[in-house]
Motif scaffolding. Structure first.
Motif, short mmCIF file in Angstrom:
data_model
loop_
_atom_site.label_atom_id
_atom_site.label_comp_id
_atom_site.label_asym_id
_atom_site.label_seq_id
_atom_site.Cartn_x
_atom_site.Cartn_y
_atom_site.Cartn_z
N ASP A 169 -24.79 -9.82 53.29
CA ASP A 169 -23.62 -8.96 53.08
C ASP A 169 -23.78 -8.21 51.76
OD1 ASP A 169 -21.17 -7.75 53.12
OD2 ASP A 169 -20.04 -9.55 52.59
N VAL A 170 -23.58 -6.90 51.79
CA VAL A 170 -23.72 -6.08 50.57
C VAL A 170 -22.60 -6.39 49.58
CG1 VAL A 170 -23.64 -3.73 49.67
CG2 VAL A 170 -24.95 -4.23 51.74
N ASN A 171 -21.39 -6.63 50.10
CA ASN A 171 -20.21 -6.68 49.25
C ASN A 171 -19.72 -8.11 49.00
OD1 ASN A 171 -19.92 -3.76 49.09
ND2 ASN A 171 -19.34 -3.89 51.25
N LEU A 172 -20.60 -8.95 48.49
CA LEU A 172 -20.20 -10.31 48.12
C LEU A 172 -19.28 -10.25 46.90
CD1 LEU A 172 -23.65 -12.09 48.43
CD2 LEU A 172 -21.75 -12.27 50.03
N ILE A 173 -18.31 -11.13 46.86
CA ILE A 173 -17.37 -11.15 45.74
C ILE A 173 -18.11 -11.45 44.44
CG2 ILE A 173 -15.36 -12.31 44.75
CD1 ILE A 173 -14.41 -12.84 47.61
N GLY A 174 -18.01 -10.52 43.49
CA GLY A 174 -18.60 -10.73 42.18
C GLY A 174 -20.10 -10.60 42.12
N GLU A 175 -20.74 -10.16 43.20
CA GLU A 175 -22.20 -10.05 43.22
C GLU A 175 -22.60 -8.76 43.93
OE1 GLU A 175 -24.38 -14.10 43.55
OE2 GLU A 175 -22.75 -14.18 45.00
N SER A 176 -23.76 -8.26 43.57
CA SER A 176 -24.31 -7.06 44.21
C SER A 176 -25.32 -7.45 45.27
CB SER A 176 -24.99 -6.17 43.16
OG SER A 176 -25.80 -5.19 43.79
N GLY A 177 -25.03 -7.09 46.51
CA GLY A 177 -25.97 -7.35 47.58
C GLY A 177 -27.30 -6.64 47.36
N TYR A 178 -27.25 -5.48 46.70
CA TYR A 178 -28.50 -4.75 46.42
C TYR A 178 -29.38 -5.55 45.46
CZ TYR A 178 -25.63 -0.99 48.35
OH TYR A 178 -24.82 -0.23 49.14
N ASP A 179 -28.78 -6.15 44.44
CA ASP A 179 -29.56 -6.98 43.51
C ASP A 179 -30.14 -8.20 44.23
OD1 ASP A 179 -29.04 -5.27 41.43
OD2 ASP A 179 -27.39 -6.47 40.61
N LEU A 180 -29.35 -8.79 45.14
CA LEU A 180 -29.85 -9.95 45.88
C LEU A 180 -30.99 -9.54 46.82
CD1 LEU A 180 -26.54 -11.85 46.77
CD2 LEU A 180 -28.15 -12.30 44.90
N ALA A 181 -30.90 -8.34 47.39
CA ALA A 181 -31.99 -7.85 48.25
C ALA A 181 -33.27 -7.71 47.45
CB ALA A 181 -31.60 -6.52 48.89
N ARG A 182 -33.15 -7.21 46.23
CA ARG A 182 -34.34 -7.08 45.37
C ARG A 182 -34.92 -8.46 45.04
NH1 ARG A 182 -30.65 -3.37 43.03
NH2 ARG A 182 -31.20 -1.21 43.59
#
Length: 237
Positions: A54-67
């Motif tokens: 999920d891109v829009n996790l609460i308090g987190e960036s899904g884009y950063d997690l994808a990286r």
């Protein structure tokens, strides 16, 4: 037969529960977590083949997690989002996503996307580095040829081939017309020169499933073009 491993990263508990019930019925080994910390643990412990993120996790960036996923593992990434417009899709794909799906969705469509990404990743692992898929066709950079799904040669001019090689070396990167002209043809683009646009229009007719709605060589208004490799031979993402 080994079951493919899917890791779901989503902070919506009902969605996690639904997918953990649905996807195992179709032959997958599934685990689910609610945040990036859980994802980080399961990347090492579970070793997923594909992460549904999920891109829009609460308090987190899904884009950063994808990286982070792209940096730490060979897992594919299917991003889920409530926002499916082009800028968000481009950001997700640039972060390493293999496909992008808007919420809400039908479970059957998600299943089809999961299977498509896993199949495509398997094909890419088996494909020599010099061979690159463009929609329905495969470009052989070493052999300077392109073939269609039936193995028949697709005719390319020398300039079309050079242009495709530039896209192949810069996947998911927006390239301006000036950059494409310099990289492919070793010259600057003259004012009023539309040769790059004309070649791209011709190329789309050779390998896009729908040339009038291109999904492989994508126009980014006001900026240039974008090569999206995440399409299989049938043109599905």
């Amino acid at each position: 037969m080994t079951r493919q491993k899917l890791l779901i990263v989503d902070d919506e508990a009902p969605l996690r529960e639904m997918l953990c019930d649905y996807l195992p019925m179709h032959g997958f080994d599934v685990r689910a977590v609610a945040d990036g910390a859980g994802m980080s643990i399961e990347l090492d412990r579970f070793g997923p083949d594909l992460v549904i993120l999920d891109v829009n996790l609460i308090g987190e960036s899904g884009y950063d997690l994808a990286r982070e996923i792209a940096r730490r593992s060979r897992a594919g990434i299917l991003m889920l989002t409530a926002v499916g417009d082009l800028p968000h899709r481009l950001e997700g794909l640039a972060a390493g996503a293999d496909d992008y799906m808007a919420k809400p969705f039908e479970p059957r469509e998600l299943l089809a996307r999961v299977r498509s990404v896993i199949r495509r990743l398997g094909e890419e692992e088996r494909m020599p580095a010099s061979r690159v898929r463009f929609g329905r066709c495969v470009l052989d950079m070493a052999g300077r040829t392109m073939v269609d799904p039936n193995g028949a040669d697709v005719q390319l001019t020398s300039m079309e081939f050079d242009l495709l090689c530039v896209f192949a070396r810069h996947p998911r990167q927006i390239l301006s017309r000036d950059q494409l002209c310099r990289l492919a043809h070793n010259r600057d683009l003259e004012p009023g020169d539309r040769s790059i646009d004309i070649r791209i229009t011709r190329l789309r007719k050779k390998f896009e499933t729908e040339p009038d709605a291109p999904a492989v060589l994508v126009t980014v208004r006001g900026e240039g073009y974008f090569y999206e490799p995440a399409h299989d031979a049938a043109g599905h993402r």
